[in-house]
Design an enzyme around this catalytic site. Structure first.
Site, PDB file in Angstrom:
ATOM      1  N   ASP A 280       5.502   0.333  11.785  1.00  0.00           N
ATOM      2  CA  ASP A 280       4.243  -0.260  11.318  1.00  0.00           C
ATOM      3  C   ASP A 280       4.091  -1.724  11.725  1.00  0.00           C
ATOM      4  OD1 ASP A 280       3.609   2.169  10.240  1.00  0.00           O
ATOM      5  OD2 ASP A 280       4.046   1.628   8.168  1.00  0.00           O
TER       6      ASP A 280
ATOM      7  N   ARG B 209      -8.569  -0.135   5.442  1.00  0.00           N
ATOM      8  CA  ARG B 209      -7.770   0.906   4.779  1.00  0.00           C
ATOM      9  C   ARG B 209      -6.473   0.337   4.221  1.00  0.00           C
ATOM     10  NH1 ARG B 209      -6.861   6.254   8.025  1.00  0.00           N
ATOM     11  NH2 ARG B 209      -5.496   6.382   6.219  1.00  0.00           N
TER      12      ARG B 209
ATOM     13  N   ARG C 164      -3.800  10.714   5.365  1.00  0.00           N
ATOM     14  CA  ARG C 164      -2.688  11.666   5.413  1.00  0.00           C
ATOM     15  C   ARG C 164      -1.752  11.548   4.214  1.00  0.00           C
ATOM     16  NH1 ARG C 164      -1.388  14.457   9.716  1.00  0.00           N
ATOM     17  NH2 ARG C 164       0.703  14.432   8.830  1.00  0.00           N
TER      18      ARG C 164
ATOM     19  N   ARG D  47       1.594  14.383  13.426  1.00  0.00           N
ATOM     20  CA  ARG D  47       2.230  14.060  12.137  1.00  0.00           C
ATOM     21  C   ARG D  47       2.380  15.344  11.327  1.00  0.00           C
ATOM     22  NH1 ARG D  47      -0.331   8.759   9.618  1.00  0.00           N
ATOM     23  NH2 ARG D  47       1.560   8.840   8.348  1.00  0.00           N
ATOM     24  N   PRO D  48       3.372  16.154  11.725  1.00  0.00           N
ATOM     25  CA  PRO D  48       3.562  17.432  11.037  1.00  0.00           C
ATOM     26  C   PRO D  48       4.026  17.235   9.593  1.00  0.00           C
ATOM     27  CG  PRO D  48       5.389  16.996  12.546  1.00  0.00           C
ATOM     28  CD  PRO D  48       4.394  15.891  12.745  1.00  0.00           C
ATOM     29  N   ILE D  49       3.938  18.306   8.796  1.00  0.00           N
ATOM     30  CA  ILE D  49       4.446  18.222   7.411  1.00  0.00           C
ATOM     31  C   ILE D  49       5.512  19.293   7.162  1.00  0.00           C
ATOM     32  CG2 ILE D  49       2.410  17.106   6.387  1.00  0.00           C
ATOM     33  CD1 ILE D  49       1.723  19.978   5.292  1.00  0.00           C
TER      34      ILE D  49
ATOM     35  N   CYS E 208      -4.020  12.791  13.958  1.00  0.00           N
ATOM     36  CA  CYS E 208      -3.984  11.367  13.661  1.00  0.00           C
ATOM     37  C   CYS E 208      -3.810  10.610  14.975  1.00  0.00           C
ATOM     38  CB  CYS E 208      -2.797  11.124  12.735  1.00  0.00           C
ATOM     39  SG  CYS E 208      -2.494   9.421  12.385  1.00  0.00           S
TER      40      CYS E 208
ATOM     41  N   LYS F  33       0.838  -1.212   0.000  1.00  0.00           N
ATOM     42  CA  LYS F  33       0.000   0.000   0.000  1.00  0.00           C
ATOM     43  C   LYS F  33       0.867   1.254   0.000  1.00  0.00           C
ATOM     44  CE  LYS F  33      -1.414   1.430   4.191  1.00  0.00           C
ATOM     45  NZ  LYS F  33      -1.100   2.791   4.664  1.00  0.00           N
ATOM     46  N   ASN F  34       1.909   1.244   0.837  1.00  0.00           N
ATOM     47  CA  ASN F  34       2.688   2.471   0.998  1.00  0.00           C
ATOM     48  C   ASN F  34       3.647   2.756  -0.162  1.00  0.00           C
ATOM     49  OD1 ASN F  34       1.292   3.010   3.287  1.00  0.00           O
ATOM     50  ND2 ASN F  34       2.907   2.408   4.721  1.00  0.00           N
TER      51      ASN F  34
ATOM     52  N   LEU G 137       8.672  19.204   7.202  1.00  0.00           N
ATOM     53  CA  LEU G 137       9.810  18.825   6.349  1.00  0.00           C
ATOM     54  C   LEU G 137       9.429  18.889   4.869  1.00  0.00           C
ATOM     55  CD1 LEU G 137      11.174  15.790   8.423  1.00  0.00           C
ATOM     56  CD2 LEU G 137      12.137  18.101   8.306  1.00  0.00           C
TER      57      LEU G 137
HETATM   58  C1  EPZ Z   1       4.926   6.760   6.283  1.00  0.00           C
HETATM   59  O1  EPZ Z   1       4.252   7.893   6.840  1.00  0.00           O
HETATM   60  C2  EPZ Z   1       3.912   5.629   6.218  1.00  0.00           C
HETATM   61  N1  EPZ Z   1       2.789   6.039   5.389  1.00  0.00           N
HETATM   62  C3  EPZ Z   1       3.449   5.274   7.617  1.00  0.00           C
HETATM   63  O2  EPZ Z   1       2.607   4.124   7.492  1.00  0.00           O
HETATM   64  C4  EPZ Z   1       4.672   4.890   8.461  1.00  0.00           C
HETATM   65  O3  EPZ Z   1       4.253   4.657   9.777  1.00  0.00           O
HETATM   66  C5  EPZ Z   1       5.694   6.025   8.435  1.00  0.00           C
HETATM   67  O4  EPZ Z   1       6.039   6.369   7.068  1.00  0.00           O
HETATM   68  C6  EPZ Z   1       6.995   5.677   9.151  1.00  0.00           C
HETATM   69  O5  EPZ Z   1       7.569   4.550   8.567  1.00  0.00           O
HETATM   70  C7  EPZ Z   1       2.880   5.947   4.076  1.00  0.00           C
HETATM   71  O6  EPZ Z   1       3.894   5.602   3.502  1.00  0.00           O
HETATM   72  C8  EPZ Z   1       1.664   6.249   3.290  1.00  0.00           C
HETATM   73  P1  EPZ Z   1       7.267   9.926   8.300  1.00  0.00           P
HETATM   74  P2  EPZ Z   1       4.965   9.322   6.830  1.00  0.00           P
HETATM   75  O7  EPZ Z   1       7.199  11.263   7.674  1.00  0.00           O
HETATM   76  O8  EPZ Z   1       5.858   9.437   5.675  1.00  0.00           O
HETATM   77  C9  EPZ Z   1       8.105  13.034  11.768  1.00  0.00           C
HETATM   78  C10 EPZ Z   1       0.775   2.711   8.043  1.00  0.00           C
HETATM   79  O9  EPZ Z   1       0.302   2.159   9.062  1.00  0.00           O
HETATM   80  N2  EPZ Z   1       7.899  14.078  10.765  1.00  0.00           N
HETATM   81  O10 EPZ Z   1       8.347   9.011   7.848  1.00  0.00           O
HETATM   82  O11 EPZ Z   1       3.902  10.343   6.999  1.00  0.00           O
HETATM   83  C11 EPZ Z   1       6.828  12.263  12.051  1.00  0.00           C
HETATM   84  O12 EPZ Z   1       5.991  12.954  12.955  1.00  0.00           O
HETATM   85  C12 EPZ Z   1       1.349   4.085   8.129  1.00  0.00           C
HETATM   86  O13 EPZ Z   1       0.775   2.200   6.907  1.00  0.00           O
HETATM   87  C13 EPZ Z   1       8.192  15.397  11.065  1.00  0.00           C
HETATM   88  O14 EPZ Z   1       8.630  15.711  12.176  1.00  0.00           O
HETATM   89  O15 EPZ Z   1       5.846   9.214   8.133  1.00  0.00           O
HETATM   90  C14 EPZ Z   1       7.377  10.960  12.585  1.00  0.00           C
HETATM   91  O16 EPZ Z   1       7.727  11.125  13.943  1.00  0.00           O
HETATM   92  C15 EPZ Z   1       0.933   4.950   9.208  1.00  0.00           C
HETATM   93  N3  EPZ Z   1       7.975  16.346  10.098  1.00  0.00           N
HETATM   94  C16 EPZ Z   1       8.646  10.774  11.764  1.00  0.00           C
HETATM   95  O17 EPZ Z   1       8.970  12.079  11.252  1.00  0.00           O
HETATM   96  C17 EPZ Z   1       7.529  16.027   8.857  1.00  0.00           C
HETATM   97  O18 EPZ Z   1       7.362  16.937   8.031  1.00  0.00           O
HETATM   98  C18 EPZ Z   1       8.529   9.811  10.603  1.00  0.00           C
HETATM   99  O19 EPZ Z   1       7.338  10.092   9.866  1.00  0.00           O
HETATM  100  C19 EPZ Z   1       7.257  14.685   8.550  1.00  0.00           C
HETATM  101  C20 EPZ Z   1       7.449  13.721   9.514  1.00  0.00           C
END
Ligand code: EPZ
Length: 420
Positions: A307, A399, A92, A121-123, A116, A22-23, A125
């Site tokens: 995950d 989902r 998200r 889950r900030p954006i 969430c 999925k991811n 970055l």
């Molecule tokens: C991806 O989410 C996956 N989703 C998530 O899968 C997975 O848990 C996560 O990566 C970590 O492996 C998809 O690929 C669709 P991150 P993503 O940005 O990319 C922090 C599932 O169950 N962060 O790697 O959104 C964040 O808060 C799901 O399938 C910032 O600080 O996760 C976290 O602590 C849920 N600022 C860490 O980084 C940002 O701008 C890693 O999150 C972005 C993230």
């Protein structure tokens, strides 16, 4: 709203075919916004999040057909660049249309994803990276509004307080494919799903180097073509069914797996006393009656995946002793703890660690699914619990797991779906 009812204690026997990831599929579908040509993507799981992504790219002018795991996309119009709140708020991962829209159309208006249950889950970055590449970004009325006539190749450092970011790397990488000059993404995520996306983009004509490493270089090109691609097997689904096998199988074989993507999971399982058999690209596992406890820390890839944290917790609830799981990616991702405790587990939270006192048996109970992986952990607990486990709110499972109840009942689990 559907619920699942599982009668515990049935032995699993047979084979399950793991679906495509999925991811990987989600950002790859977003990447189809980068081209004026047709794309064909095989091995896409038929789960709700994919249907949501198809609606989002549909709203952005990409027509698509989804049949038997294959999606064909055809760009129909570029008139709308808005990803609306109604869709983004349900998933998200919708944020990954931001980079492609901006790169291809010079403008994007994408709803902020919001909160969430697995924690903040900030954006930031994603936005920092695009701003460094010359995008003008405003937040207005709950939307990110981004403009850039031509993105520019830059050095972009993408580390956050919890390490690299999967979707921020995906977004910046997609944006960089059509930027002027070369973008270097440092502290890039190297999850297999990021690699899959990079391979897809290169098939479209992108020039991405350093794939699988933490420094990705993208040389911008003028245009991208269509491409045909097969999605990698879902490593989290693989890990989830492996645990089902360890808890409850006479003999369970998993097909369509990529063993190199699950090394961290196999390493912890080995420590817990599990041996798996690998042959011809398949993996087989049996019930282990006496599991050793284990300490697990979640980390970005190639570390143990967040995950799989909830599912591993369900397993360690049945180990012979005390285990500790520390969550380093989403320190608050523990919604499953109270539900597993309702099934008789003994888990205590200390900050971002869970201390699990293993028990011989869990007992069936009515429980509530809170997020995708937490729901999977409750299913795993239910397979070995005494009596019936009734899991409500299973739309979370739908989902991300393709036909989970059918796949498990196909190997002998007593699991049925009912309208709540
Ligand atoms: C991806 O989410 C996956 N989703 C998530 O899968 C997975 O848990 C996560 O990566 C970590 O492996 C998809 O690929 C669709 P991150 P993503 O940005 O990319 C922090 C599932 O169950 N962060 O790697 O959104 C964040 O808060 C799901 O399938 C910032 O600080 O996760 C976290 O602590 C849920 N600022 C860490 O980084 C940002 O701008 C890693 O999150 C972005 C993230």
């Amino acid at each position: 709203m559907d619920k699942l009812i599982i009668e515990g204690g049935k032995l699993l026997d047979g084979a399950i075919t793991v679906s495509g990831a999925k991811n990987s599929s989600l950002p790859i579908l977003a990447a189809t916004l980068l081209t004026d040509s047709q794309c064909i993507v095989h091995g896409v799981p038929g789960v709700m999040d994919i249907r949501t992504m198809l609606k989002i790219i549909g709203a952005l002018g990409i027509a698509s057909q989804f049949e038997r795991g294959s999606i064909v996309t055809n760009p129909a119009s570029q008139d709308t660049c808005v990803a609306p709140y109604e869709l983004v708020s349900t998933m998200r991962a919708s944020i990954c249309v931001l980079g492609p829209l901006l790169a291809k159309r010079g403008f994007a208006k994408v709803s902020l994803p919001g909160g969430c249950v697995i924690g903040p889950r900030p954006i930031n970055l994603h936005l920092k990276g695009l701003a460094m590449m010359g995008a003008e970004i405003e937040i207005e009325g709950g939307y990110v509004i981004a403009r850039a006539k031509q993105l520019k190749g830059r050095h972009v450092y993408l580390g956050g307080p919890f390490g690299s970011s999967v979707l921020a790397t995906a977004n910046i990488m997609m944006a960089a494919t059509m930027a002027k000059g070369t973008t270097v993404i440092e502290n890039a995520a190297c999850e297999p799903e990021v690699v899959d996306l990079a391979n897809f983009l290169n098939k479209m004509g992108a020039k991405i180097r350093g794939i699988k490493t933490h420094v990705i270089e993208v040389e911008g090109v003028k245009a991208l073509a269509g491409a045909e691609h097969t999605i990698i097997p879902d490593r989290i689904e693989t890990g989830t069914y492996l645990i089902a096998g360890i808890l409850a199988a006479k003999d369970l074989t998993l097909k369509n797996i990529e063993v190199n993507h699950i090394r961290a999971i196999l390493d912890i399982l080995k420590e817990a006393g599990v041996s798996v058999k690998m042959h011809n690209g398949e993996i087989s596992v049996r019930r282990v009656r006496r599991l050793r406890p284990s300490d697990v820390t979640t980390l970005p890839y190639p570390g143990f995946p967040t995950d799989m944290q909830a599912q591993m917790m369900a397993l360690l609830c049945c180990a012979d002793g005390i285990s500790v799981i520390t969550e380093r990616v989403y320190p608050e991702r523990f919604m499953h703890v109270s539900e597993l405790n309702r099934m008789g587990a003994q888990i205590k939270l200390e900050g971002s660690s869970a201390i699990i006192r293993g028990k011989k048996k869990l007992s069936g109970a009515p429980v509530m699914a809170s997020d995708l992986r937490a729901s999977a952990a409750l299913v795993l607990g239910g397979l070995v619990a005494d009596g019936a486990t009734e899991i409500s709110r299973i739309y979370h499972l739908d989902r991300g797991y393709e036909r989970l109840d059918e796949k498990l009942s196909g190997v002998g689990a007593r699991i049925r779906r009912e309208k709540a």
